[in-house]
Design a protein around this motif. Structure first.
Motif, mmCIF file in Angstrom:
data_model
loop_
_atom_site.group_PDB
_atom_site.id
_atom_site.type_symbol
_atom_site.label_atom_id
_atom_site.label_comp_id
_atom_site.label_asym_id
_atom_site.label_seq_id
_atom_site.Cartn_x
_atom_site.Cartn_y
_atom_site.Cartn_z
ATOM 1 N N GLY A 7 0.780 -1.231 0.000
ATOM 2 C CA GLY A 7 0.000 0.000 0.000
ATOM 3 C C GLY A 7 0.809 1.277 0.000
ATOM 4 O O GLY A 7 0.242 2.368 -0.068
ATOM 5 N N ARG A 18 -3.457 4.207 2.578
ATOM 6 C CA ARG A 18 -3.801 3.136 3.514
ATOM 7 C C ARG A 18 -2.855 1.970 3.288
ATOM 8 O O ARG A 18 -2.800 1.407 2.193
ATOM 9 C CB ARG A 18 -5.239 2.669 3.344
ATOM 10 C CG ARG A 18 -5.643 1.695 4.457
ATOM 11 C CD ARG A 18 -7.086 1.260 4.384
ATOM 12 N NE ARG A 18 -7.309 0.209 3.414
ATOM 13 C CZ ARG A 18 -8.318 -0.658 3.475
ATOM 14 N NH1 ARG A 18 -9.199 -0.579 4.464
ATOM 15 N NH2 ARG A 18 -8.479 -1.579 2.536
ATOM 16 N N SER A 20 -1.611 -1.866 4.209
ATOM 17 C CA SER A 20 -2.167 -3.144 4.633
ATOM 18 C C SER A 20 -1.033 -4.083 4.993
ATOM 19 O O SER A 20 0.062 -3.989 4.436
ATOM 20 C CB SER A 20 -3.001 -3.773 3.517
ATOM 21 O OG SER A 20 -4.081 -2.951 3.146
ATOM 22 N N ARG A 71 -7.891 -3.505 12.254
ATOM 23 C CA ARG A 71 -7.617 -4.869 11.822
ATOM 24 C C ARG A 71 -8.904 -5.562 11.444
ATOM 25 O O ARG A 71 -9.989 -5.205 11.928
ATOM 26 C CB ARG A 71 -6.890 -5.646 12.921
ATOM 27 C CG ARG A 71 -7.713 -5.862 14.176
ATOM 28 C CD ARG A 71 -6.828 -6.419 15.303
ATOM 29 N NE ARG A 71 -6.333 -7.748 14.991
ATOM 30 C CZ ARG A 71 -5.272 -8.304 15.586
ATOM 31 N NH1 ARG A 71 -4.599 -7.614 16.499
ATOM 32 N NH2 ARG A 71 -4.888 -9.515 15.268
ATOM 33 N N THR A 77 -5.626 -9.372 8.400
ATOM 34 C CA THR A 77 -4.999 -8.150 7.898
ATOM 35 C C THR A 77 -5.121 -7.019 8.919
ATOM 36 O O THR A 77 -6.162 -6.857 9.560
ATOM 37 C CB THR A 77 -5.649 -7.719 6.569
ATOM 38 O OG1 THR A 77 -5.516 -8.780 5.615
ATOM 39 C CG2 THR A 77 -4.965 -6.473 6.007
ATOM 40 N N TYR A 79 -4.413 -2.754 9.170
ATOM 41 C CA TYR A 79 -4.351 -1.587 8.300
ATOM 42 C C TYR A 79 -3.773 -0.387 9.043
ATOM 43 O O TYR A 79 -3.863 -0.290 10.264
ATOM 44 C CB TYR A 79 -5.754 -1.219 7.802
ATOM 45 C CG TYR A 79 -6.474 -2.340 7.097
ATOM 46 C CD1 TYR A 79 -7.404 -3.126 7.773
ATOM 47 C CD2 TYR A 79 -6.218 -2.624 5.768
ATOM 48 C CE1 TYR A 79 -8.065 -4.158 7.138
ATOM 49 C CE2 TYR A 79 -6.872 -3.666 5.116
ATOM 50 C CZ TYR A 79 -7.792 -4.423 5.810
ATOM 51 O OH TYR A 79 -8.438 -5.455 5.177
ATOM 52 N N GLN A 81 -4.378 3.577 8.248
ATOM 53 C CA GLN A 81 -4.897 4.684 7.467
ATOM 54 C C GLN A 81 -4.133 5.938 7.840
ATOM 55 O O GLN A 81 -4.104 6.320 9.013
ATOM 56 C CB GLN A 81 -6.392 4.882 7.733
ATOM 57 C CG GLN A 81 -7.006 6.056 6.993
ATOM 58 C CD GLN A 81 -7.044 5.856 5.492
ATOM 59 O OE1 GLN A 81 -7.396 4.782 5.007
ATOM 60 N NE2 GLN A 81 -6.695 6.891 4.745
ATOM 61 N N CYS A 95 5.202 -3.579 9.319
ATOM 62 C CA CYS A 95 4.244 -4.129 10.264
ATOM 63 C C CYS A 95 4.948 -5.200 11.090
ATOM 64 O O CYS A 95 5.949 -5.785 10.650
ATOM 65 C CB CYS A 95 3.019 -4.705 9.562
ATOM 66 S SG CYS A 95 3.340 -6.046 8.411
#
Length: 120
Positions: A7, A18, A20, A71, A77, A79, A81, A95
């Motif tokens: 992303g 955003r 991911s 999530r 997944t 996220y 934002q 992540c």
């Protein structure tokens, strides 16, 4: 646990992205998740974390009000934002996952990172 972040991209200041992070395996719902970032020439810094049940989130002060972590356990997944992006948000975003149930989490699993570049 394997993590795949995506992303990232190039965006103008004030814009949004955003991110991911998809996790492998059937243990995602038990994982606390986090986002970190590392800018060129700087140390990796904390961005945000979310508990396995989404009831607890934590943010670095500079991201509060602009970034939102969430999530979807059904999709394995997490996220991030990011709104109102600034040039200083330019970094590689990673992540991470932890089996710790209580904050602060110790992260043992890391994704490969996705580049975010914010132009002025």
């Amino acid at each position: 646990v394997q993590l795949q972040a995506s992303g990232g991209g190039l965006v103008q200041a004030g814009g949004s992205l955003r991110l991911s992070c998809a996790a492998s395996g059937r243990t995602f719902s038990r994982l606390s998740m986090g986002w970190f970032r590392q800018a060129p020439g700087k140390e990796r810094e904390f961005v945000a974390t979310i508990s396995w049940g989404s009831d607890s989130t934590y943010y670095a002060d500079s991201m509060k009000g602009r970034f939102t972590i969430s999530r979807d356990n059904a999709k394995n997944t997490v996220y991030l934002q990011m709104n109102s992006l600034k040039p200083e948000d330019t970094a590689v975003y990673y992540c991470a996952a932890s089996f710790d149930m209580y904050y602060p989490y110790e992260f043992h699993y890391w994704g490969q990172g996705t580049q975010v570049t914010v132009s002025s």
